[in-house]
Design a protein around this motif. Structure first.
Motif, PDB file in Angstrom:
ATOM      1  N   TYR A  47       0.870  -1.180   0.000  1.00 17.59           N
ATOM      2  CA  TYR A  47       0.000   0.000   0.000  1.00 17.59           C
ATOM      3  C   TYR A  47       0.905   1.227   0.000  1.00 17.59           C
ATOM      4  N   ARG A  48       0.572   2.226  -0.834  1.00 15.15           N
ATOM      5  CA  ARG A  48       1.391   3.427  -0.913  1.00 15.15           C
ATOM      6  C   ARG A  48       0.558   4.650  -0.545  1.00 15.15           C
ATOM      7  N   GLY A  49       1.109   5.466   0.330  1.00 15.89           N
ATOM      8  CA  GLY A  49       0.410   6.656   0.799  1.00 15.89           C
ATOM      9  C   GLY A  49       1.381   7.797   1.016  1.00 15.89           C
ATOM     10  N   ASP A  50       0.957   8.772   1.795  1.00 13.40           N
ATOM     11  CA  ASP A  50       1.753   9.965   2.047  1.00 13.40           C
ATOM     12  C   ASP A  50       2.999   9.629   2.860  1.00 13.40           C
ATOM     13  N   LEU A  51       4.139  10.174   2.448  1.00 16.95           N
ATOM     14  CA  LEU A  51       5.397   9.894   3.136  1.00 16.95           C
ATOM     15  C   LEU A  51       5.374  10.360   4.580  1.00 16.95           C
ATOM     16  N   HIS A  52       4.818  11.552   4.824  1.00 20.35           N
ATOM     17  CA  HIS A  52       4.893  12.157   6.149  1.00 20.35           C
ATOM     18  C   HIS A  52       3.689  11.822   7.026  1.00 20.35           C
TER      19      HIS A  52
END
Length: 246
Positions: free
Chosen positions: A75-80
């Motif tokens: 799953y890929r999302g916001d880095l911060h």
């Protein structure tokens, strides 16, 4: 027929670590660190119940590529916004409970993880943690959250530190949710031991422990790991700086 809630693991991993860039895929025990962690988790959960949560940044493309090669959900999302990424991974995977595992925690204690998963499946709690009091080594943190409870909680988070440290706000608000803390009472000498891989020296130490193993690393719980450390933890006075935030 009684059906238990689905308990899965969300492994938080990013390539752009400030102290040890690229550590997620650095070798440990003949496999990348992330693969080492995943292999350990599969002794408590099926691979289908494990998701790696990384960011949408191009710097994390190697992690996504590794997951594809290993047939691991990614799953890929916001880095911060790590809290949002954790929640998004849990929701997308369909987990009723999500186990938060840091991708640099190579030595998660498998018996403790199994015990906590079994407790979560009883479906009476919102939050289980072995972090309170730091009785387990840093690097053996396990937190299991009811996904719906966490998403409701997430709606009230605005401070950057709460978005970066997934469960910090819950420790600061002990009245929220039905919770249970587990403590390490069998090996108190392990409190303060640092097993998380934050810096190169931590990775070298982890490689030293793995090199001393005479069986697969998944056979080494906390008790057996302590036997590999020289000198034993209770003889060491240097615990300064080992109490990291959750």
């Amino acid at each position: 027929m009684t059906t238990h809630p689905r308990v899965g693991a969300v492994v938080l991993s990013r390539y752009s670590s400030s102290r040890l860039p690229g550590k997620a895929l650095m070798p440990l025990g003949g496999r990348p660190l992330l693969g080492f962690v995943l292999e350990r988790l599969t002794h408590a959960l099926p691979l289908d119940d494990i998701v790696v949560a990384t960011s949408v940044e191009s710097s994390d493309d190697p992690i996504a590529a590794f997951c594809r090669r290993q047939s691991v959900a990614c799953y890929r999302g916001d880095l911060h916004d790590v809290a949002g990424r954790f929640a998004g991974a849990a929701r997308t995977a369909g987990f009723d409970f999500a186990t938060r595992i840091n991708g640099d925690n190579a030595f998660v204690d498998i018996p403790t993880l199994r015990q906590m998963i079994a407790i979560a499946k009883d479906d009476h709690l919102d939050f289980l943690s072995n972090v309170d009091g730091r009785t387990f080594p840093v690097g053996m943190s396990i937190e299991i959250l009811r996904t719906a409870f966490y998403i409701r909680h997430l709606n009230h988070l605005t401070r950057p530190e709460h978005l970066e440290h997934v469960t910090l706000a819950l420790y600061q608000r002990p009245h929220l949710g039905r919770r249970l803390y587990l403590y390490n009472t069998h090996h108190p000498e392990a409190a303060g031991l640092h097993l998380a891989i934050d810096e190169l020296s931590d990775l070298i130490f982890a490689r030293t422990l793995v090199a001393r193993m005479q069986a697969p690393h998944t056979h080494y719980d906390l008790a057996r790991l302590l036997q590999l450390i020289d000198p034993p933890p209770y003889l060491s006075d240097d615990t300064e700086g080992s109490l990291a935030s959750p």
